[in-house]
Scaffold this motif. Sequence first.
Motif, PDB file in Angstrom:
ATOM      1  N   VAL A   1      -8.753   5.390  -1.802  1.00 49.50           N
ATOM      2  CA  VAL A   1      -9.797   4.211  -1.319  1.00 49.50           C
ATOM      3  C   VAL A   1     -10.942   4.985  -1.790  1.00 49.50           C
ATOM      4  O   VAL A   1     -11.961   4.347  -2.159  1.00 49.50           O
ATOM      5  N   GLY A   2     -11.255   6.209  -1.516  1.00 51.35           N
ATOM      6  CA  GLY A   2     -12.656   6.709  -1.803  1.00 51.35           C
ATOM      7  C   GLY A   2     -12.928   6.834  -3.364  1.00 51.35           C
ATOM      8  O   GLY A   2     -13.964   6.599  -3.616  1.00 51.35           O
ATOM      9  N   ALA A   3     -11.865   7.013  -4.186  1.00 49.56           N
ATOM     10  CA  ALA A   3     -12.349   6.723  -5.616  1.00 49.56           C
ATOM     11  C   ALA A   3     -12.617   5.408  -6.015  1.00 49.56           C
ATOM     12  O   ALA A   3     -13.205   4.954  -6.887  1.00 49.56           O
ATOM     13  N   ILE A   4     -12.022   4.502  -5.180  1.00 52.33           N
ATOM     14  CA  ILE A   4     -12.155   3.036  -5.837  1.00 52.33           C
ATOM     15  C   ILE A   4     -13.375   2.600  -5.157  1.00 52.33           C
ATOM     16  O   ILE A   4     -14.094   1.954  -5.892  1.00 52.33           O
ATOM     17  N   TRP A   5     -13.993   3.209  -4.175  1.00 51.04           N
ATOM     18  CA  TRP A   5     -15.174   2.804  -3.624  1.00 51.04           C
ATOM     19  C   TRP A   5     -16.123   3.631  -4.679  1.00 51.04           C
ATOM     20  O   TRP A   5     -17.290   2.941  -4.941  1.00 51.04           O
ATOM     21  N   ASP A   6     -15.900   4.876  -5.049  1.00 45.23           N
ATOM     22  CA  ASP A   6     -16.869   5.251  -6.094  1.00 45.23           C
ATOM     23  C   ASP A   6     -17.042   4.471  -7.209  1.00 45.23           C
ATOM     24  O   ASP A   6     -18.200   4.318  -8.052  1.00 45.23           O
ATOM     25  N   ALA A   7     -15.739   3.937  -7.787  1.00 42.39           N
ATOM     26  CA  ALA A   7     -15.703   3.356  -8.904  1.00 42.39           C
ATOM     27  C   ALA A   7     -16.205   1.800  -8.952  1.00 42.39           C
ATOM     28  O   ALA A   7     -16.754   1.155  -9.846  1.00 42.39           O
ATOM     29  N   THR A   8     -16.204   1.021  -7.914  1.00 40.68           N
ATOM     30  CA  THR A   8     -16.519  -0.346  -7.541  1.00 40.68           C
ATOM     31  C   THR A   8     -17.426  -0.463  -6.569  1.00 40.68           C
ATOM     32  O   THR A   8     -18.814  -0.256  -6.543  1.00 40.68           O
ATOM     33  N   SER A   9     -16.987  -0.815  -5.268  1.00 42.70           N
ATOM     34  CA  SER A   9     -17.929  -1.080  -4.093  1.00 42.70           C
ATOM     35  C   SER A   9     -17.174  -0.883  -2.862  1.00 42.70           C
ATOM     36  O   SER A   9     -15.840  -0.742  -2.958  1.00 42.70           O
ATOM     37  N   VAL A  10     -17.842  -0.814  -1.908  1.00 42.48           N
ATOM     38  CA  VAL A  10     -17.290  -0.612  -0.407  1.00 42.48           C
ATOM     39  C   VAL A  10     -16.392  -1.879  -0.146  1.00 42.48           C
ATOM     40  O   VAL A  10     -15.111  -1.748   0.505  1.00 42.48           O
ATOM     41  N   LEU A  11     -16.848  -3.037  -0.538  1.00 40.37           N
ATOM     42  CA  LEU A  11     -16.000  -4.403  -0.281  1.00 40.37           C
ATOM     43  C   LEU A  11     -14.717  -4.111  -1.098  1.00 40.37           C
ATOM     44  O   LEU A  11     -13.626  -4.399  -0.369  1.00 40.37           O
ATOM     45  N   VAL A  12     -14.678  -3.912  -2.294  1.00 36.59           N
ATOM     46  CA  VAL A  12     -13.277  -3.610  -3.086  1.00 36.59           C
ATOM     47  C   VAL A  12     -12.534  -2.595  -2.082  1.00 36.59           C
ATOM     48  O   VAL A  12     -11.344  -2.776  -2.308  1.00 36.59           O
ATOM     49  N   ALA A  13     -13.105  -1.526  -1.791  1.00 37.11           N
ATOM     50  CA  ALA A  13     -12.259  -0.545  -1.316  1.00 37.11           C
ATOM     51  C   ALA A  13     -11.751  -1.104   0.009  1.00 37.11           C
ATOM     52  O   ALA A  13     -10.524  -0.808   0.182  1.00 37.11           O
ATOM     53  N   PHE A  14     -12.280  -1.454   0.896  1.00 38.26           N
ATOM     54  CA  PHE A  14     -11.812  -1.797   2.226  1.00 38.26           C
ATOM     55  C   PHE A  14     -10.873  -2.936   1.955  1.00 38.26           C
ATOM     56  O   PHE A  14      -9.856  -3.196   2.546  1.00 38.26           O
ATOM     57  N   TRP A  15     -11.250  -3.816   1.039  1.00 40.36           N
ATOM     58  CA  TRP A  15     -10.436  -5.167   0.866  1.00 40.36           C
ATOM     59  C   TRP A  15      -8.801  -4.536   0.079  1.00 40.36           C
ATOM     60  O   TRP A  15      -7.914  -5.313   0.384  1.00 40.36           O
ATOM     61  N   THR A  16      -8.883  -3.664  -0.694  1.00 31.25           N
ATOM     62  CA  THR A  16      -7.737  -2.903  -1.183  1.00 31.25           C
ATOM     63  C   THR A  16      -7.010  -2.544   0.012  1.00 31.25           C
ATOM     64  O   THR A  16      -5.686  -2.497   0.021  1.00 31.25           O
ATOM     65  N   ALA A  17      -7.568  -1.826   1.016  1.00 31.91           N
ATOM     66  CA  ALA A  17      -6.861  -1.056   1.930  1.00 31.91           C
ATOM     67  C   ALA A  17      -6.188  -2.431   3.021  1.00 31.91           C
ATOM     68  O   ALA A  17      -5.001  -2.150   3.334  1.00 31.91           O
ATOM     69  N   SER A  18      -6.798  -3.252   3.207  1.00 34.10           N
ATOM     70  CA  SER A  18      -6.365  -4.363   3.838  1.00 34.10           C
ATOM     71  C   SER A  18      -5.220  -5.081   3.113  1.00 34.10           C
ATOM     72  O   SER A  18      -4.155  -5.471   3.547  1.00 34.10           O
ATOM     73  N   GLY A  19      -5.147  -5.247   1.598  1.00 34.28           N
ATOM     74  CA  GLY A  19      -4.243  -5.547   1.140  1.00 34.28           C
ATOM     75  C   GLY A  19      -2.894  -4.867   0.969  1.00 34.28           C
ATOM     76  O   GLY A  19      -1.816  -5.307   1.031  1.00 34.28           O
ATOM     77  N   PHE A  20      -3.218  -3.474   1.168  1.00 34.23           N
ATOM     78  CA  PHE A  20      -1.755  -2.502   1.337  1.00 34.23           C
ATOM     79  C   PHE A  20      -1.097  -3.213   2.610  1.00 34.23           C
ATOM     80  O   PHE A  20       0.064  -2.909   2.687  1.00 34.23           O
ATOM     81  N   ILE A  21      -1.903  -3.255   3.654  1.00 31.34           N
ATOM     82  CA  ILE A  21      -1.625  -3.528   4.838  1.00 31.34           C
ATOM     83  C   ILE A  21      -0.720  -4.785   4.907  1.00 31.34           C
ATOM     84  O   ILE A  21       0.583  -4.933   5.682  1.00 31.34           O
ATOM     85  N   VAL A  22      -0.986  -5.882   4.369  1.00 33.83           N
ATOM     86  CA  VAL A  22      -0.673  -7.131   4.324  1.00 33.83           C
ATOM     87  C   VAL A  22       0.643  -7.223   3.815  1.00 33.83           C
ATOM     88  O   VAL A  22       1.848  -7.543   4.095  1.00 33.83           O
ATOM     89  N   VAL A  23       0.868  -6.460   2.455  1.00 29.22           N
ATOM     90  CA  VAL A  23       1.929  -6.160   1.698  1.00 29.22           C
ATOM     91  C   VAL A  23       2.935  -5.518   2.554  1.00 29.22           C
ATOM     92  O   VAL A  23       4.161  -5.925   2.641  1.00 29.22           O
ATOM     93  N   SER A  24       2.641  -4.359   2.998  1.00 28.93           N
ATOM     94  CA  SER A  24       3.554  -3.517   3.809  1.00 28.93           C
ATOM     95  C   SER A  24       4.192  -4.237   4.921  1.00 28.93           C
ATOM     96  O   SER A  24       5.317  -4.287   5.260  1.00 28.93           O
ATOM     97  N   SER A  25       3.376  -5.105   5.548  1.00 28.91           N
ATOM     98  CA  SER A  25       3.967  -5.879   6.716  1.00 28.91           C
ATOM     99  C   SER A  25       5.010  -6.934   6.489  1.00 28.91           C
ATOM    100  O   SER A  25       5.974  -7.142   7.123  1.00 28.91           O
ATOM    101  N   LEU A  26       4.633  -7.659   5.445  1.00 28.94           N
ATOM    102  CA  LEU A  26       5.588  -8.785   4.842  1.00 28.94           C
ATOM    103  C   LEU A  26       6.848  -8.296   4.347  1.00 28.94           C
ATOM    104  O   LEU A  26       7.859  -8.731   4.837  1.00 28.94           O
ATOM    105  N   VAL A  27       6.758  -7.169   3.537  1.00 33.77           N
ATOM    106  CA  VAL A  27       7.985  -6.471   2.976  1.00 33.77           C
ATOM    107  C   VAL A  27       8.834  -6.121   4.297  1.00 33.77           C
ATOM    108  O   VAL A  27      10.035  -6.164   4.312  1.00 33.77           O
ATOM    109  N   PHE A  28       8.318  -5.212   5.152  1.00 33.50           N
ATOM    110  CA  PHE A  28       8.759  -4.812   6.300  1.00 33.50           C
ATOM    111  C   PHE A  28       9.619  -5.874   7.197  1.00 33.50           C
ATOM    112  O   PHE A  28      10.732  -5.823   7.439  1.00 33.50           O
ATOM    113  N   ALA A  29       8.894  -6.862   7.303  1.00 34.97           N
ATOM    114  CA  ALA A  29       9.623  -8.073   8.085  1.00 34.97           C
ATOM    115  C   ALA A  29      10.841  -8.778   7.422  1.00 34.97           C
ATOM    116  O   ALA A  29      11.942  -8.855   8.005  1.00 34.97           O
ATOM    117  N   TRP A  30      10.731  -8.590   6.161  1.00 32.87           N
ATOM    118  CA  TRP A  30      11.868  -9.065   5.029  1.00 32.87           C
ATOM    119  C   TRP A  30      13.140  -8.178   5.397  1.00 32.87           C
ATOM    120  O   TRP A  30      14.324  -8.205   5.423  1.00 32.87           O
TER     121      TRP A  30
END
Length: 433
Positions: A387-416
């Motif tokens: 996430v730090g590398a993504i932040w350096d390469a893009t922006s803080v918005l992309v970095a934290f939304w990438t982190a949020s995306g990891f959480i959503v995907v992991s949650s849905l796959v876990f439930a299944w």
Amino acid sequence: MSEETSDSSSLGLLTNREFIAISSTAFARSQAYSTILIALALYADMFQTTSTMEGLFGTAFAIVQLFIVLPLGRYIDTRNSKRILLFGLLLNVVVFVGFMFVENVTHVILVRVLQGTAASILWLTGMTVVGEISEDGSRGLWIGTYNQVGAISSLIGDIVGGLLLYVYGFQETYIALSLVTLGAFFSVLLFLRDNPGGRKDPEDSSGRETIEMLLGRSAIKALVFFRLSFSVGKMAVITFLPIYAYTEFGINPFMVGGIMAGGKLTKAITQGKVGHWTDRITHTHWFILAGALVYALGTALIPLAGFAHVYIPDTTVTALGEEMALPGAFFVLFAAYAVLGIGDSLRLPASMALFVGEGEQFDAVASSLSLRSIAWKVGQVGGPVLVGAIWDATSVLVAFWTASGFIVVSSLVFAWLYSSDPVPEQVDAVGGD
């Protein structure tokens, strides 16, 4: 079995001397963890680090844990847990002494490795002992209240630790943390029974066989997958939010602690009650799904602090005899962290209880919890740097939304995955009956 508590509530557990002893270790561990997170923001500013290097602050903490948690879990299952706790507490004091003498980024990273070792010993051993000595039918309450103590302590670490760093600096802060940790040491020494865990005979099976038996359970596989994926997102939040607040908006350490306290407050208030609910609700894993999705929402809110100045005016408050300017970003970050605390309250008691219930089937509670921990460490090692590398390469918005995306995907796959093979009915109710 532990002493009887006066009633089946979190307050009732506070009359139990063994619970007080074991929860004091969570208190010392959590307070140190929160205070040092704020200190890391000061080190980042002091040494003018990049976001990628700041990610290494989180990776260094986790990488040693990645290698030790599985053998440590096996060791705890077969040895005297009380002695292991005492050793872990003394090692934490050594960590504080080490932080007093850091002079560059390399020193910070090396001491974080040592801190990761101590924290892993205290967390894994403490959670195992809580699972072993809890009363029948009350494991969720015990685990939830134990975590509640940790959350309250973490909140205190945010506020008092941030205040100490702001007013006195590093040395006095680390001395205070050492005194708290030594208090926990004597509490365990005096009040916790000898050998509270260690039920498994070392000759019964090898550590490898125990882990293979646990991984044969589809429920464990689902839980491990969730932990691994979720940790990528969460560790980015834990590592970068204090740094973001301090370096981007100039929020002082005391107020950074106030931001983090918002999440700890919601966690402290609600976690014991949620643990009580997990003892009585059949589909325990839905708590994990709900908590993770709430956490993803809080993560996505963090970078919106960059737009706060357009809608929220700066505020001046008087504290400690001084006027402090609070940018609008402070209120956005405080609200985001409060949402994160609610997510953790929903998720944590259920997650821990399910791992304990699975481990009990093989007399290997610590080994089961070590799987929980190592899955976290895999994501914890790579997550902050990614996430730090993504932040350096893009922006803080992309970095934290990438982190949020990891959480959503992991949650849905876990439930299944988990719904395809839940915990069998003979397991204790908190384990997912």
